[in-house]
Design an enzyme around this catalytic site. Structure first.
Site, PDB file in Angstrom:
ATOM      1  N   ALA A   1    -107.124-139.159  -5.442  1.00 49.45           N
ATOM      2  CA  ALA A   1    -107.113-137.773  -5.925  1.00 49.45           C
ATOM      3  C   ALA A   1    -107.200-137.714  -7.440  1.00 49.45           C
ATOM      4  O   ALA A   1    -108.025-136.976  -8.008  1.00 49.45           O
ATOM      5  CB  ALA A   1    -105.841-137.055  -5.442  1.00 49.45           C
ATOM      6  N   GLU A   2    -106.377-138.497  -8.119  1.00 44.58           N
ATOM      7  CA  GLU A   2    -106.372-138.497  -9.590  1.00 44.58           C
ATOM      8  C   GLU A   2    -107.703-139.002 -10.144  1.00 44.58           C
ATOM      9  O   GLU A   2    -108.245-138.447 -11.099  1.00 44.58           O
ATOM     10  CB  GLU A   2    -105.221-139.360 -10.106  1.00 44.58           C
ATOM     11  CG  GLU A   2    -105.131-139.447 -11.607  1.00 44.58           C
ATOM     12  CD  GLU A   2    -104.434-138.268 -12.251  1.00 44.58           C
ATOM     13  OE1 GLU A   2    -104.690-138.025 -13.448  1.00 44.58           O
ATOM     14  OE2 GLU A   2    -103.637-137.600 -11.580  1.00 44.58           O
ATOM     15  N   GLY A   3    -108.239-140.048  -9.533  1.00 48.80           N
ATOM     16  CA  GLY A   3    -109.502-140.616 -10.014  1.00 48.80           C
ATOM     17  C   GLY A   3    -110.667-139.641  -9.888  1.00 48.80           C
ATOM     18  O   GLY A   3    -111.417-139.438 -10.846  1.00 48.80           O
TER      19      GLY A   3
END
Length: 159
Positions: free
Chosen positions: A59-61
Site C-alpha cells: 500500500a505504501e509503495g
C-alpha cells in the site's frame, strides 16, 4: 507478449521502481499518476500466509509512487497509513493490488489501495483481502542529489 516475457518485464520494472517490493516478488503492471496495479504470488518469501506488514508495504509503495507522479515528480513523504485486513491469502494464492487517488491537493494527497485474492477462474479480482488509506505530504523540494529519482517512473508511466 507471452506470460514468461510479461512476467520478466514486470519483474524488471518493479526492480527499477521499488526494490523492497521487488524482493518480495511483487510485479508492477500499470503505472500512471491516476492508477497503479500489480500482483504478488504469496510464497514462503513473504510468509505462508500473507503478512499484514507485506500488505502495508504494498500500500505504501504504490501510493508513494502514484503521489510522486501526480505531484509532478516532487518529493513525497508518507504521513499516515491506515489499513484494514479482512481475510488472509495463503502460499500459492496470487494477490492483486490497485492504488487510486482519492484527493490530489497542492500539499497533501490521499490514496486508496485495495488488495484482492485473485479469482483463479477469471484471473480477476476475488475476495477483498485488505484496504488501505495512505496520506502523503507532496510539496517537498527534491534535493539535487535526488533529481533523477523519478526517472524510472517516467520511463514506465502512462501519462
Amino acid at each position: 507478449m507471452g506470460d514468461a516475457t510479461a512476467s520478466a518485464s514486470a519483474s524488471t520494472k518493479t526492480a527499477e521502481l521499488d526494490a523492497p517490493l521487488s524482493a518480495l516478488g511483487f510485479e508492477m503492471e500499470e503505472v500512471s499518476p491516476s492508477r497503479l496495479t500489480g500482483r504478488l504470488l504469496v510464497t514462503d518469501t513473504c510468509c505462508q500466509v500473507l503478512h499484514g506488514g507485506v500488505s502495508a508495504l504494498i500500500a505504501e509503495g504504490l501510493a508513494s509512487m502514484g503521489a510522486h507522479m501526480a505531484s509532478g515528480y516532487r518529493r513525497v513523504a508518507g504521513m499516515q497509513l491506515s489499513i484494514n485486513h479482512f481475510r488472509s491469502a495463503a502460499a500459492g494464492d496470487t494477490v492483486l493490488a490497485r492504488a487510486v487517488p482519492v484527493h490530489i491537493g497542492r500539499s497533501t494527497q490521499v490514496w486508496e489501495v485495495k488488495l484482492w485474492k485473485m479469482d483463479a477462474s477469471t484471473q480477476g479480482e476475488g475476495p477483498l483481502i485488505a484496504e488501505a488509506r495512505v496520506t502523503l505530504l507532496c510539496n517537498l523540494p527534491v534535493p539535487d542529489e535526488m533529481r533523477s529519482a523519478g526517472e524510472s517512473l517516467r520511463k514506465y508511466s502512462k501519462l
